[in-house]
Design an enzyme around this catalytic site. Structure first.
Site, PDB file in Angstrom:
ATOM      1  N   ASP A  24     -22.382  -3.245  42.632  1.00 37.21           N
ATOM      2  CA  ASP A  24     -21.453  -2.278  43.238  1.00 37.21           C
ATOM      3  C   ASP A  24     -21.399  -2.495  44.748  1.00 37.21           C
ATOM      4  O   ASP A  24     -22.338  -3.016  45.340  1.00 37.21           O
ATOM      5  CB  ASP A  24     -21.921  -0.844  42.964  1.00 37.21           C
ATOM      6  CG  ASP A  24     -21.942  -0.514  41.489  1.00 37.21           C
ATOM      7  OD1 ASP A  24     -21.214  -1.165  40.716  1.00 37.21           O
ATOM      8  OD2 ASP A  24     -22.709   0.399  41.117  1.00 37.21           O
TER       9      ASP A  24
HETATM   10  N1  URA Z   1     -26.278  -0.835  38.064  1.00 38.87           N
HETATM   11  C1  URA Z   1     -25.485  -0.083  38.851  1.00 38.87           C
HETATM   12  O1  URA Z   1     -25.278   1.091  38.595  1.00 38.87           O
HETATM   13  N2  URA Z   1     -24.937  -0.662  39.940  1.00 38.87           N
HETATM   14  C2  URA Z   1     -25.174  -1.948  40.294  1.00 38.87           C
HETATM   15  O2  URA Z   1     -24.659  -2.418  41.331  1.00 38.87           O
HETATM   16  C3  URA Z   1     -26.010  -2.713  39.467  1.00 38.87           C
HETATM   17  C4  URA Z   1     -26.543  -2.138  38.347  1.00 38.87           C
END
Ligand code: URA
Length: 238
Positions: free
Chosen positions: A103
């Protein structure tokens, strides 16, 4: 392979553009100016410069990056900067892709490669390559959160129960979570399903590869053979 084809494979433009760079005297190989686009070299490991910048030719390229916050893993980022903006144009052009997206607000270990088989080997849930995250929690937690995550939680809008391979608290608001799948927002959704909330997320490990100490946020470099072997292995094996 001809020098023109080598430069093209390394992301320096069309073959015609690469021939133009060579003919115009911008390219050296092993320290020598080469002005013949059809001069032949072995690609793998060839040291060359283009307009003074040094490169090592690779048939497949894999990078290790310390992803900073505020960067999306997509090429055409919509709301934030893109991790591709951290890379020089030839590396962007040769088509490296993130091995599993993080993310925009997630930080930590990100691998990028143009080796499709490697990408598949590290993200396929069937290969069970563990990814370890440190999640800063909104609410202080106790062991019951870890037990819930290990036993399995039902994600909102998902009929499947997902479970962590490992979960432990480093502090009451810092959770270390190991998962081997890569569902959308998986860590945040798992923690939410267990009644808490992720305030910050940092990936510390893929397989047996820890985020290298020499990389500050935004830093990246070519992965070493030892690091690549560690990424393919299980934690504790490196
Ligand atoms: N899980 C998440 O919620 N976000 C990420 O960036 C990676 C794994």
């Amino acid at each position: 392979m001809t020098l023109e084809k080598i430069l093209h494979s390394q992301g320096f433009g069309t073959r015609r553009q690469c021939a133009g760079l060579i003919l115009a005297g911008y390219v050296t190989v092993r320290g020598e100016l080469v002005e013949d686009p059809s001069a032949e070299f072995e690609l793998e490991g060839l040291p060359f410069t283009v307009d003074g910048d040094g490169w090592i030719a690779r048939s497949k390229l894999t990078l290790v990056m310390h992803k900073p916050a505020g960067h999306e893993c997509s090429r055409k980022a919509v709301h934030h900067a893109s991790v591709f903006e951290l890379l020089p144009p030839p590396i962007r052009e040769r088509g490296v892709q993130p091995i599993g997206r993080l993310d925009a607000d997630t930080t930590g270990l990100l691998l990028l490669t143009d080796d499709g088989q490697l990408n598949h080997a590290l993200i396929s849930p069937r290969r069970h390559v563990p990814k370890i995250y440190e999640a800063t929690l909104k609410h202080a937690a106790d062991k019951s959160l870890c037990e819930q995550l290990r036993t399995g939680v039902l994600l909102h809008d998902d009929n499947e129960t997902v479970r962590a391979e490992a979960a432990r608290l480093l502090y009451d608001t810092l959770l270390e979570l190991t998962i081997s799948e890569g569902k959308y927002h998986q860590v945040k959704r798992m923690v939410a399903a267990a009644g808490n909330r992720v305030e910050a997320l940092h990936r510390v490990q893929i397989g047996g590869l820890r985020l290298p100490d020499d990389l500050a946020p935004g830093g990246w470099r070519e992965i070493t053979a030892t690091e690549l072997a560690a990424a393919r292995s299980s934690p504790g094996a490196s």
